[in-house]
Design an enzyme around this catalytic site. Structure first.
Site, PDB file in Angstrom:
ATOM      1  N   TYR A   1       0.846  -1.189   0.000  1.00 18.59           N
ATOM      2  CA  TYR A   1       0.000   0.000   0.000  1.00 18.59           C
ATOM      3  C   TYR A   1       0.883   1.241   0.000  1.00 18.59           C
ATOM      4  CZ  TYR A   1      -3.697   3.149   1.850  1.00 18.59           C
ATOM      5  OH  TYR A   1      -4.591   4.170   2.066  1.00 18.59           O
TER       6      TYR A   1
ATOM      7  N   LYS B   1      -1.598  -1.313  -3.945  1.00 15.35           N
ATOM      8  CA  LYS B   1      -2.648  -0.316  -3.807  1.00 15.35           C
ATOM      9  C   LYS B   1      -1.950   1.029  -3.923  1.00 15.35           C
ATOM     10  CE  LYS B   1      -6.084   1.693  -0.689  1.00 15.35           C
ATOM     11  NZ  LYS B   1      -6.655   1.716   0.683  1.00 15.35           N
TER      12      LYS B   1
END
Length: 349
Positions: free
Chosen positions: A178, A206
């Site tokens: 992420y 992400k």
């Protein structure tokens, strides 16, 4: 007269002396694996195939404990409207306000209740590599399908340090990295991701930096989920993103599914933008928490330091719901304009 207790020794007063029972010897294959031995059985390709993942909200009871009844209802509504996975205890789910015991319990609960219907991705990242390793071991031990890992924040490290940090958790099972520099104050550069992509357990990234970064990865075969709801439509259809890890889908999962699966749809995207912009006018999850309380699907309870949006913004949400259509939002109650005194703010829990 012969003693009726045979060879058992006598305690003072003639009572048998207590001895601890001898544990049964059970072959090891009957015992669960220790957490550090656990090997995740989810195929990383199953994670890479996901298009719509909800960063799920964690509801609370008035004393600040988890409201698991409301949580289960919330996840069920997501499943009914076609989401494919949930992030448990992420930023939206307020993992940063949980103890690790709470965190792992909620991951295990989600797996136990819903793991057969959706993929459960546990946020087990930390700015401490030791904590990230331990939490990830526990997360996979209770059955999560994949881990979400952020780069170390506050105590930032070098590029070599980033690679070493992620290498220590990638071996355990499918992992999504992420990248959200607005929260960590450090970008994960592409050279780090391309190095880590050599691991078969890297499911993807992400990414919150924007379309250019998304295209940098997708053009090289790295799976990307947009981390920005306001950009996810264009990232998906113009820049090759696999899909989105979404906050907005907590509220309108059916519309977000249509946005990710139904082909390019700038008209629907435009209709959703006022809601998305409303949700992110203050740091997430303040807007989402306020919205779900107004929809009556969670109690209006906030763990501090989060507090609800002010009354004028709550009125804006009522109007947004009416414009999009109440039928497109989760829950069955009408949208409410809650007063300040309706909210419970919890500092100790």
């Amino acid at each position: 007269m012969a003693s009726s207790i045979g060879c058992r020794s006598l305690h003072r007063g003639g009572l048998p002396k207590w001895r601890s029972p001898r544990a049964a010897i059970i072959p090891n294959f009957h015992l669960p694996m220790r957490s550090y031995e656990t090997k995740n059985r989810t195929n990383v390709d199953d994670i890479k195939a996901l298009r719509l993942i909800t960063a799920i909200k964690t509801p609370y009871l008035p004393d600040g404990r988890f409201d698991l009844e409301a949580y289960d209802a919330l996840v069920n509504m997501q499943i009914e409207d076609g989401i494919e996975g949930v992030i448990v205890g992420g930023t939206t789910g307020e993992g940063q306000l949980m103890s690790w015991d709470e965190h792992i319990m909620l991951i295990g609960h989600t797996v136990n209740c819903f793991g057969g219907s959706i993929k459960v991705i546990g946020n087990t990242g930390s700015n401490s590599t030791r904590e990230a390793i331990h939490a990830t071991e526990q997360g996979f031990a209770v059955g999560m399908h994949a881990a979400l890992h952020i780069n170390p924040y506050y105590g930032k490290t070098s590029e070599r340090g980033l690679i070493s940090h992620f290498d220590n958790v990638l071996s355990m099972g499918p992992t999504i990295i992420y990248n959200v520099p607005s929260r960590t104050s450090q970008d994960i550069p592409p050279c780090v991701i391309h190095t880590l992509a050599q691991s078969h357990n890297l499911a993807g990234v992400k990414e919150c930096v924007g379309h250019h970064r998304v295209e940098q990865y997708t053009s090289k075969g790295v799976v990307v989920w947009s981390g920005n709801d306001d950009e996810c439509h264009d990232s998906r259809w113009d820049y090759g993103a696999n899909g989105v890890i979404s906050v907005t889908s907590n509220l309108v999962p059916g519309l977000m599914r249509e946005l990710m699966f139904g082909g390019k749809n700038p008209s629907l995207n435009s209709k959703l933008l006022p809601l998305i912009h409303w949700l992110f006018q203050e740091p997430n999850p303040i807007g989402l928490n306020t919205a779900l309380a107004q929809l009556g699907v969670v109690r209006p309870v906030f763990r501090l330091p989060y507090v609800p949006l002010p009354l004028s913004k709550r009125m804006e949400f009522v109007n947004i719901v009416k414009a999009l259509g109440r039928e497109n939002f989760i829950g069955e109650n009408g949208v409410q304009l809650l007063a300040d005194e309706d909210f419970v703010l919890i500092g100790r829990y």
